[in-house]
Design a protein around this motif. Structure first.
Motif, PDB file in Angstrom:
ATOM      1  N   LEU A   4       0.821  -1.201   0.000  1.00  0.00           N
ATOM      2  CA  LEU A   4       0.000   0.000   0.000  1.00  0.00           C
ATOM      3  C   LEU A   4       0.859   1.256   0.000  1.00  0.00           C
ATOM      4  N   SER A   6       1.735   5.134   0.978  1.00  0.00           N
ATOM      5  CA  SER A   6       1.541   5.940   2.181  1.00  0.00           C
ATOM      6  C   SER A   6       0.750   7.190   1.885  1.00  0.00           C
ATOM      7  N   ALA A   9      -5.542   7.640   0.877  1.00  0.00           N
ATOM      8  CA  ALA A   9      -6.352   6.760   0.044  1.00  0.00           C
ATOM      9  C   ALA A   9      -7.577   7.500  -0.457  1.00  0.00           C
ATOM     10  N   GLN A  33     -11.045   2.148   3.514  1.00  0.00           N
ATOM     11  CA  GLN A  33      -9.747   2.297   2.870  1.00  0.00           C
ATOM     12  C   GLN A  33      -8.700   2.814   3.849  1.00  0.00           C
ATOM     13  N   ASN A  34      -9.073   3.817   4.615  1.00  0.00           N
ATOM     14  CA  ASN A  34      -8.118   4.409   5.563  1.00  0.00           C
ATOM     15  C   ASN A  34      -7.682   3.399   6.619  1.00  0.00           C
ATOM     16  N   GLN A  37      -5.331   0.898   4.972  1.00  0.00           N
ATOM     17  CA  GLN A  37      -4.021   1.506   4.729  1.00  0.00           C
ATOM     18  C   GLN A  37      -3.248   1.674   6.037  1.00  0.00           C
ATOM     19  N   GLU A  41       0.403   0.042   6.846  1.00  0.00           N
ATOM     20  CA  GLU A  41       1.569   0.828   7.272  1.00  0.00           C
ATOM     21  C   GLU A  41       2.132   0.309   8.592  1.00  0.00           C
ATOM     22  N   LYS A 196      -6.662  -0.567  -4.134  1.00  0.00           N
ATOM     23  CA  LYS A 196      -7.876   0.247  -4.056  1.00  0.00           C
ATOM     24  C   LYS A 196      -8.918  -0.241  -5.058  1.00  0.00           C
TER      25      LYS A 196
END
Length: 265
Positions: A4, A6, A9, A33-34, A37, A41, A196
Protein backbone atom coordinates in the motif's frame (compact mmCIF):
# COMPACT_ATOMS: atom_id res chain seq x y z
CA UNK A 1 -1.15 -5.07 2.30
CA UNK A 2 2.60 -4.50 2.31
CA UNK A 3 2.34 -2.76 -1.07
CA UNK A 4 0.00 0.00 0.00
CA UNK A 5 1.09 3.54 -0.73
CA UNK A 6 1.54 5.94 2.18
CA UNK A 7 -0.40 8.57 0.27
CA UNK A 8 -3.95 9.41 1.28
CA UNK A 9 -6.35 6.76 0.04
CA UNK A 10 -9.00 8.02 -2.32
CA UNK A 11 -12.52 6.68 -2.48
CA UNK A 12 -13.42 4.97 -5.76
CA UNK A 13 -17.01 3.85 -6.22
CA UNK A 14 -17.32 3.58 -9.97
CA UNK A 15 -20.63 4.46 -11.56
CA UNK A 16 -21.54 4.13 -15.19
CA UNK A 17 -22.09 7.37 -17.03
CA UNK A 18 -21.78 8.15 -20.72
CA UNK A 19 -20.09 4.82 -21.34
CA UNK A 20 -17.25 5.64 -18.95
CA UNK A 21 -16.67 5.08 -15.25
CA UNK A 22 -16.18 7.90 -12.80
CA UNK A 23 -15.61 8.27 -9.06
CA UNK A 24 -18.36 8.89 -6.54
CA UNK A 25 -17.75 9.63 -2.88
CA UNK A 26 -18.76 7.25 -0.07
CA UNK A 27 -17.78 7.97 3.51
CA UNK A 28 -17.90 4.37 4.68
CA UNK A 29 -15.59 3.12 1.90
CA UNK A 30 -13.19 5.98 2.59
CA UNK A 31 -13.20 4.88 6.22
CA UNK A 32 -12.58 1.29 5.19
CA UNK A 33 -9.75 2.30 2.87
CA UNK A 34 -8.12 4.41 5.56
CA UNK A 35 -8.28 1.57 8.08
CA UNK A 36 -6.80 -0.91 5.61
CA UNK A 37 -4.02 1.51 4.73
CA UNK A 38 -3.27 2.22 8.39
CA UNK A 39 -3.04 -1.51 9.06
CA UNK A 40 -0.71 -1.96 6.08
CA UNK A 41 1.57 0.83 7.27
CA UNK A 42 1.71 -0.84 10.67
CA UNK A 43 2.40 -4.32 9.30
CA UNK A 44 4.80 -3.52 6.46
CA UNK A 45 7.86 -2.89 8.71
CA UNK A 46 7.15 -6.19 10.48
CA UNK A 47 7.03 -8.09 7.19
CA UNK A 48 10.16 -6.31 5.96
CA UNK A 49 12.07 -7.23 9.11
CA UNK A 50 10.80 -10.81 8.98
CA UNK A 51 12.05 -11.20 5.43
CA UNK A 52 15.39 -9.54 6.21
CA UNK A 53 16.15 -11.48 9.39
CA UNK A 54 14.62 -14.87 8.62
CA UNK A 55 14.41 -15.25 4.83
CA UNK A 56 16.36 -18.51 4.89
CA UNK A 57 14.93 -19.97 8.09
CA UNK A 58 13.18 -23.33 7.56
CA UNK A 59 9.55 -23.54 8.71
CA UNK A 60 9.01 -27.29 8.44
CA UNK A 61 9.53 -30.47 6.46
CA UNK A 62 7.73 -31.80 3.42
CA UNK A 63 7.24 -35.55 3.12
CA UNK A 64 6.24 -37.72 0.19
CA UNK A 65 2.97 -38.44 1.99
CA UNK A 66 2.20 -34.73 2.18
CA UNK A 67 2.74 -34.41 -1.56
CA UNK A 68 0.54 -37.39 -2.36
CA UNK A 69 -2.08 -36.03 0.03
CA UNK A 70 -2.41 -32.75 -1.88
CA UNK A 71 0.12 -30.77 0.19
CA UNK A 72 -1.87 -31.36 3.36
CA UNK A 73 0.02 -30.08 6.37
CA UNK A 74 2.58 -28.17 4.30
CA UNK A 75 3.31 -24.73 5.76
CA UNK A 76 3.89 -22.47 2.79
CA UNK A 77 1.82 -19.31 3.21
CA UNK A 78 1.91 -16.33 5.54
CA UNK A 79 -1.61 -15.16 6.35
CA UNK A 80 -3.04 -13.05 9.15
CA UNK A 81 -6.67 -12.90 8.05
CA UNK A 82 -7.72 -16.40 9.07
CA UNK A 83 -6.19 -19.58 10.38
CA UNK A 84 -7.65 -23.08 10.29
CA UNK A 85 -6.42 -25.10 13.24
CA UNK A 86 -7.15 -28.84 13.06
CA UNK A 87 -8.11 -28.91 16.74
CA UNK A 88 -9.82 -25.61 17.62
CA UNK A 89 -11.19 -24.67 14.19
CA UNK A 90 -11.05 -21.33 12.40
CA UNK A 91 -9.77 -18.05 13.82
CA UNK A 92 -10.50 -14.67 12.23
CA UNK A 93 -7.66 -12.24 12.93
CA UNK A 94 -6.68 -14.31 15.95
CA UNK A 95 -10.22 -14.55 17.33
CA UNK A 96 -12.02 -17.88 17.64
CA UNK A 97 -15.41 -18.16 16.00
CA UNK A 98 -16.97 -18.14 19.46
CA UNK A 99 -15.24 -14.83 20.21
CA UNK A 100 -16.32 -13.44 16.85
CA UNK A 101 -19.89 -14.49 17.52
CA UNK A 102 -19.80 -12.68 20.84
CA UNK A 103 -18.03 -9.51 19.68
CA UNK A 104 -19.39 -8.82 16.18
CA UNK A 105 -22.45 -6.58 15.68
CA UNK A 106 -25.72 -8.39 15.16
CA UNK A 107 -29.03 -7.80 13.44
CA UNK A 108 -31.78 -6.25 15.53
CA UNK A 109 -33.11 -9.02 17.76
CA UNK A 110 -30.50 -11.47 16.47
CA UNK A 111 -27.79 -13.46 18.22
CA UNK A 112 -25.46 -14.19 15.28
CA UNK A 113 -22.47 -12.04 14.37
CA UNK A 114 -23.13 -10.53 10.96
CA UNK A 115 -21.00 -11.88 8.08
CA UNK A 116 -20.51 -8.36 6.69
CA UNK A 117 -19.05 -7.46 10.09
CA UNK A 118 -16.71 -10.44 9.68
CA UNK A 119 -15.62 -9.00 6.33
CA UNK A 120 -14.76 -5.71 8.05
CA UNK A 121 -12.79 -7.59 10.72
CA UNK A 122 -10.85 -9.61 8.15
CA UNK A 123 -9.96 -6.48 6.16
CA UNK A 124 -9.08 -4.15 9.05
CA UNK A 125 -8.26 -6.29 12.11
CA UNK A 126 -10.95 -4.29 13.95
CA UNK A 127 -14.42 -5.12 15.24
CA UNK A 128 -16.72 -2.64 13.46
CA UNK A 129 -19.20 -0.49 15.31
CA UNK A 130 -22.93 -0.87 14.77
CA UNK A 131 -22.86 2.41 12.84
CA UNK A 132 -20.07 1.18 10.55
CA UNK A 133 -21.92 -2.06 9.80
CA UNK A 134 -25.11 -0.12 9.09
CA UNK A 135 -23.27 2.17 6.67
CA UNK A 136 -21.52 -0.79 5.04
CA UNK A 137 -24.86 -2.53 4.52
CA UNK A 138 -26.28 0.59 2.93
CA UNK A 139 -23.25 0.73 0.62
CA UNK A 140 -23.65 -2.91 -0.38
CA UNK A 141 -27.33 -2.37 -1.17
CA UNK A 142 -26.38 0.53 -3.46
CA UNK A 143 -23.91 -1.69 -5.32
CA UNK A 144 -26.19 -4.71 -5.67
CA UNK A 145 -27.80 -3.95 -9.05
CA UNK A 146 -27.12 -6.70 -11.60
CA UNK A 147 -26.60 -5.51 -15.20
CA UNK A 148 -29.35 -6.50 -17.63
CA UNK A 149 -27.02 -8.55 -19.81
CA UNK A 150 -26.15 -10.73 -16.81
CA UNK A 151 -29.82 -11.18 -15.85
CA UNK A 152 -30.62 -12.14 -19.43
CA UNK A 153 -27.79 -14.66 -19.41
CA UNK A 154 -28.72 -16.46 -16.18
CA UNK A 155 -32.43 -16.42 -17.04
CA UNK A 156 -31.65 -18.18 -20.33
CA UNK A 157 -29.70 -21.06 -18.77
CA UNK A 158 -31.25 -24.56 -18.56
CA UNK A 159 -32.81 -25.37 -15.21
CA UNK A 160 -30.95 -28.67 -15.09
CA UNK A 161 -27.59 -26.90 -15.32
CA UNK A 162 -25.87 -27.10 -11.93
CA UNK A 163 -26.49 -23.90 -9.91
CA UNK A 164 -22.76 -23.48 -9.23
CA UNK A 165 -22.07 -23.59 -12.96
CA UNK A 166 -24.72 -20.92 -13.44
CA UNK A 167 -23.22 -18.83 -10.65
CA UNK A 168 -19.74 -19.10 -12.18
CA UNK A 169 -21.09 -17.94 -15.53
CA UNK A 170 -22.99 -15.08 -13.93
CA UNK A 171 -19.96 -13.86 -11.99
CA UNK A 172 -17.74 -14.05 -15.06
CA UNK A 173 -20.33 -12.09 -17.02
CA UNK A 174 -19.92 -9.24 -14.50
CA UNK A 175 -16.33 -8.76 -15.70
CA UNK A 176 -17.05 -5.77 -17.97
CA UNK A 177 -17.92 -3.82 -14.82
CA UNK A 178 -14.58 -4.55 -13.17
CA UNK A 179 -13.10 -1.38 -11.69
CA UNK A 180 -9.64 -2.95 -11.67
CA UNK A 181 -9.96 -4.04 -15.29
CA UNK A 182 -11.08 -0.59 -16.38
CA UNK A 183 -8.22 1.12 -14.55
CA UNK A 184 -5.65 -1.43 -15.72
CA UNK A 185 -6.63 -1.04 -19.36
CA UNK A 186 -6.35 2.72 -19.06
CA UNK A 187 -2.58 2.29 -18.62
CA UNK A 188 -2.40 4.90 -15.87
CA UNK A 189 -2.88 2.78 -12.75
CA UNK A 190 0.12 2.52 -10.44
CA UNK A 191 0.99 -0.74 -8.67
CA UNK A 192 0.60 1.03 -5.34
CA UNK A 193 -3.06 1.64 -6.28
CA UNK A 194 -3.91 -1.93 -7.28
CA UNK A 195 -5.39 -2.64 -3.87
CA UNK A 196 -7.88 0.25 -4.06
CA UNK A 197 -9.38 -0.99 -7.30
CA UNK A 198 -9.30 -4.59 -6.08
CA UNK A 199 -11.23 -3.50 -2.99
CA UNK A 200 -13.82 -1.85 -5.23
CA UNK A 201 -14.30 -5.05 -7.21
CA UNK A 202 -14.48 -7.09 -3.99
CA UNK A 203 -17.20 -4.87 -2.52
CA UNK A 204 -19.14 -4.97 -5.79
CA UNK A 205 -18.97 -8.76 -5.93
CA UNK A 206 -20.03 -9.12 -2.30
CA UNK A 207 -22.98 -6.85 -3.06
CA UNK A 208 -23.96 -8.57 -6.29
CA UNK A 209 -23.47 -12.22 -5.41
CA UNK A 210 -26.54 -12.42 -3.16
CA UNK A 211 -29.09 -11.17 -5.72
CA UNK A 212 -27.36 -13.22 -8.42
CA UNK A 213 -27.38 -16.41 -6.32
CA UNK A 214 -30.96 -15.95 -5.20
CA UNK A 215 -32.09 -15.32 -8.79
CA UNK A 216 -30.47 -18.57 -9.93
CA UNK A 217 -32.08 -20.41 -7.00
CA UNK A 218 -35.51 -19.02 -7.83
CA UNK A 219 -35.05 -19.84 -11.53
CA UNK A 220 -34.18 -23.46 -10.78
CA UNK A 221 -36.59 -24.24 -7.97
CA UNK A 222 -39.40 -21.67 -8.20
CA UNK A 223 -39.93 -21.32 -11.96
CA UNK A 224 -38.38 -17.86 -12.11
CA UNK A 225 -40.73 -16.28 -9.56
CA UNK A 226 -38.35 -13.83 -7.90
CA UNK A 227 -38.53 -12.08 -4.54
CA UNK A 228 -37.65 -8.38 -4.54
CA UNK A 229 -34.82 -7.20 -2.30
CA UNK A 230 -35.58 -5.55 1.02
CA UNK A 231 -33.03 -2.74 1.59
CA UNK A 232 -34.13 -2.43 5.22
CA UNK A 233 -32.51 -5.80 5.97
CA UNK A 234 -28.85 -6.56 6.56
CA UNK A 235 -26.86 -8.18 3.75
CA UNK A 236 -27.33 -11.80 4.85
CA UNK A 237 -30.88 -11.25 6.05
CA UNK A 238 -31.79 -9.80 2.68
CA UNK A 239 -30.19 -12.79 0.93
CA UNK A 240 -32.34 -15.14 3.00
CA UNK A 241 -35.37 -12.99 2.16
CA UNK A 242 -34.65 -13.14 -1.60
CA UNK A 243 -34.18 -16.90 -1.51
CA UNK A 244 -37.81 -17.03 -0.46
CA UNK A 245 -37.61 -20.44 1.25
CA UNK A 246 -39.56 -18.83 4.06
CA UNK A 247 -39.59 -15.38 5.60
CA UNK A 248 -39.01 -16.32 9.23
CA UNK A 249 -36.45 -14.69 11.50
CA UNK A 250 -35.05 -18.17 12.22
CA UNK A 251 -34.17 -18.75 8.55
CA UNK A 252 -32.50 -15.34 8.38
CA UNK A 253 -30.48 -16.16 11.49
CA UNK A 254 -29.28 -19.53 10.22
CA UNK A 255 -28.31 -17.88 6.92
CA UNK A 256 -26.31 -15.26 8.81
CA UNK A 257 -24.64 -18.00 10.83
CA UNK A 258 -23.70 -20.08 7.79
CA UNK A 259 -22.24 -17.09 5.96
CA UNK A 260 -20.41 -15.80 9.04
CA UNK A 261 -18.75 -19.19 9.48
CA UNK A 262 -17.56 -19.05 5.84
CA UNK A 263 -16.68 -15.34 5.71
CA UNK A 264 -13.00 -16.04 5.05
CA UNK A 265 -13.88 -17.98 1.89
Amino acid sequence: LSRLSSSTASRAAWVVGGGRRTFAQSAIVSTLQNKIQALAEKKTPQFTKLRKDHANAPIGEVTVGMCIGGARGVKCLLSETSLLDPMEGIRYRGRTLEECMEQLPKAVGGNVGLPEASLWLLLTDEIPTDAEVKALNEELHKRSTIPQHVLKLVDSLPKDMHPMTQLSMGLLALQPGSVFGQAYRSGTMKKTEYWKHTLEDALNLVAQISPLSSRIFRNVFFNGQHVAADPSLDWAGNYAHMLGVNDTDAFKEVTRLYLMLHADH
